[in-house]
Motif scaffolding. Structure first.
Motif, short mmCIF file in Angstrom:
data_model
loop_
_atom_site.label_atom_id
_atom_site.label_comp_id
_atom_site.label_asym_id
_atom_site.label_seq_id
_atom_site.Cartn_x
_atom_site.Cartn_y
_atom_site.Cartn_z
N VAL A 107 -40.47 2.90 61.13
CA VAL A 107 -41.18 2.76 59.85
C VAL A 107 -40.20 2.37 58.74
N TYR A 108 -39.04 3.01 58.75
CA TYR A 108 -38.02 2.71 57.75
C TYR A 108 -37.60 1.24 57.86
N ALA A 109 -37.37 0.77 59.09
CA ALA A 109 -36.94 -0.62 59.30
C ALA A 109 -38.02 -1.61 58.89
N GLY A 148 -35.18 -10.36 57.03
CA GLY A 148 -36.41 -9.59 57.19
C GLY A 148 -36.90 -9.57 58.62
N LEU A 149 -36.83 -10.71 59.29
CA LEU A 149 -37.27 -10.78 60.68
C LEU A 149 -36.38 -9.93 61.59
N LEU A 150 -35.08 -9.96 61.34
CA LEU A 150 -34.17 -9.16 62.16
C LEU A 150 -34.36 -7.67 61.90
N TRP A 151 -34.62 -7.29 60.66
CA TRP A 151 -34.92 -5.88 60.37
C TRP A 151 -36.21 -5.45 61.07
N ALA A 167 -26.51 -1.56 60.27
CA ALA A 167 -25.20 -1.72 59.64
C ALA A 167 -24.75 -3.18 59.68
N VAL A 168 -24.96 -3.83 60.82
CA VAL A 168 -24.58 -5.24 60.96
C VAL A 168 -25.40 -6.12 60.02
N LEU A 169 -26.70 -5.84 59.91
CA LEU A 169 -27.57 -6.65 59.05
C LEU A 169 -27.20 -6.48 57.58
#
Length: 388
Positions: A107-109, A148-151, A167-169
């Motif tokens: 949910v956070y992501a 946004g897509l990667l998150w 962390a990487v994003l």
């Protein structure tokens, strides 16, 4: 925005925060409460690590959206809907905070992914601006859409690998911003508006600190608890006084007098990066003060609580010291107030086993008041020297 680098306002008229921005800030009241609550009691190293990790993405999104509102002064239905959707996403992130490092990470992501899409919607019209204010399309596509897509994809990654992906994003976003160095920013920042917006965020976290003092009295309705609460309020009042009398005024002067390129870099570093530590420090203090009221009858504060309180004050002064250096102050002039401002809270934390809760809070409050008095004295001397 060092409290000890006093300056006079530069007098330039600036627009103020709009009603939509103020409404948008309300979601951060909930965020601040959730994060601060996670440090109540006796937090350990893991709790502090989770706190700082979970606080950065919403802070980073807030500063991104604030800069967008600063550059694109628009109150149309499209922007309103985008900002309201961002509020909904951030509210979902706030609700996920208590278990974001375990069961609510998805949910956070997804909440953060939604805010990146909002940012894309705000910046995309700038890709059609006439030169030289046109934004290259690849920048919002990479910084907003791809991020946004990667998150969103990270929601399917199980912990603890999920947090490594986050962390990487975040690091990738930092690299994109740092390499841009203001290129592609459509126009000059309204520095007065930006300083006001950051100041309003500081008010939010100070307000959470006051709320924590009041609500903690429910669990400790005693004379000792009242003494600690009053001392805690005096500490917060001293921080408020020094920040808004000297810190924000200095920032507006320094940003307003800089050229467009330097103003952007200063705003990025001071408002974007360094104020993360300023606001995080106040939230730590909020949790420590609330615990100090609740444990006012104990022989001493729990180790985690005293580090939240005293460590928070040390971090607050350290962040302001770096801000002062970023504004060009000499290391020697900064060290005069920064060294004791950091050392005294650390010493209080180290000696906390021998200090009653009220005495620990008293010593920290005394340091903050002396800090304020020194700032006022320094400011008066500078005004006198300028008049001469």
């Amino acid at each position: 925005m060092s409290a000890l680098d006093a300056a006079a306002p530069h007098g330039r008229e600036s627009r103020h925060a709009g009603w939509l921005e103020l409404f948008f800030d309300l979601v951060f009241v909930a965020f601040a409460a959730q994060l601060s609550h996670e440090l109540h009691g006796d937090p350990g190293l893991r709790d502090f690590a989770v706190f700082f990790a979970l606080f950065f993405p919403p802070w980073w999104m807030w500063i991104n959206l604030t800069v967008s509102a600063n550059l694109f002064e628009d109150d149309g239905a499209r922007r309103r809907l985008l900002m309201l959707f961002a509020m909904l996403c951030l509210a979902a992130m706030a609700a996920a905070v208590p278990e974001a490092d375990t069961t609510r990470g998805a949910v956070y992501a997804l909440g953060y992914a939604g805010t990146r899409l909002v940012l894309l919607g705000l910046w995309w019209p700038a890709t059609r601006f006439p030169a030289p204010n046109r934004v290259p399309r690849w920048r919002p596509l990479s910084y907003c859409l791809l991020s946004g897509l990667l998150w969103a994809a990270s929601a399917a990654v199980p912990p603890p690998w999920q947090y490594a992906v986050w962390a990487v994003l975040i690091a990738a976003e930092m690299v994109l911003l740092l390499t841009a160095r203001g290129r592609g920013v459509p126009g000059r920042l309204d520095t007065g508006h930006l300083v006001e917006r950051v100041g309003l965020f500081v008010i939010i976290v100070l307000g959470e600190s006051v709320l924590g003092l009041v609500t903690s009295m429910d669990d400790a309705w005693t004379a000792r608890a009242a003494v600690v609460a009053v001392l805690g309020f005096a500490l917060l009042a001293a921080l408020w006084w020094s920040y808004f009398d000297f810190g924000s005024t200095t920032a507006e002067l320094m940003l307003g007098s800089a050229g467009a390129a330097r103003a952007y870099l200063l705003a990025r570093d001071v408002a974007g990066f360094l104020h993360y530590f300023v606001t995080a420090a106040i939230l730590c203090m909020a949790a420590g003060l609330a615990t100090a009221v609740e444990e006012s009858g104990h022989a001493h504060l729990a180790e985690g609580a005293v580090w939240a309180l005293a460590g928070g004050l040390a971090l607050y002064h350290a962040a302001h010291a770096v801000i002062a250096l970023r504004f060009g102050r000499s290391p020697s002039s900064v060290a005069v107030w920064a060294v004791p401002g950091i050392a005294i809270p650390v010493l209080v934390a180290v000696a906390s086993d021998a200090l009653a809760p009220w005495l620990a809070v008293l010593l920290l409050t005394a340091e903050a008041i002396v800090h304020l008095l020194y700032a006022r004295t320094l400011s008066a001397r500078r005004r006198k020297a300028a008049a001469a």
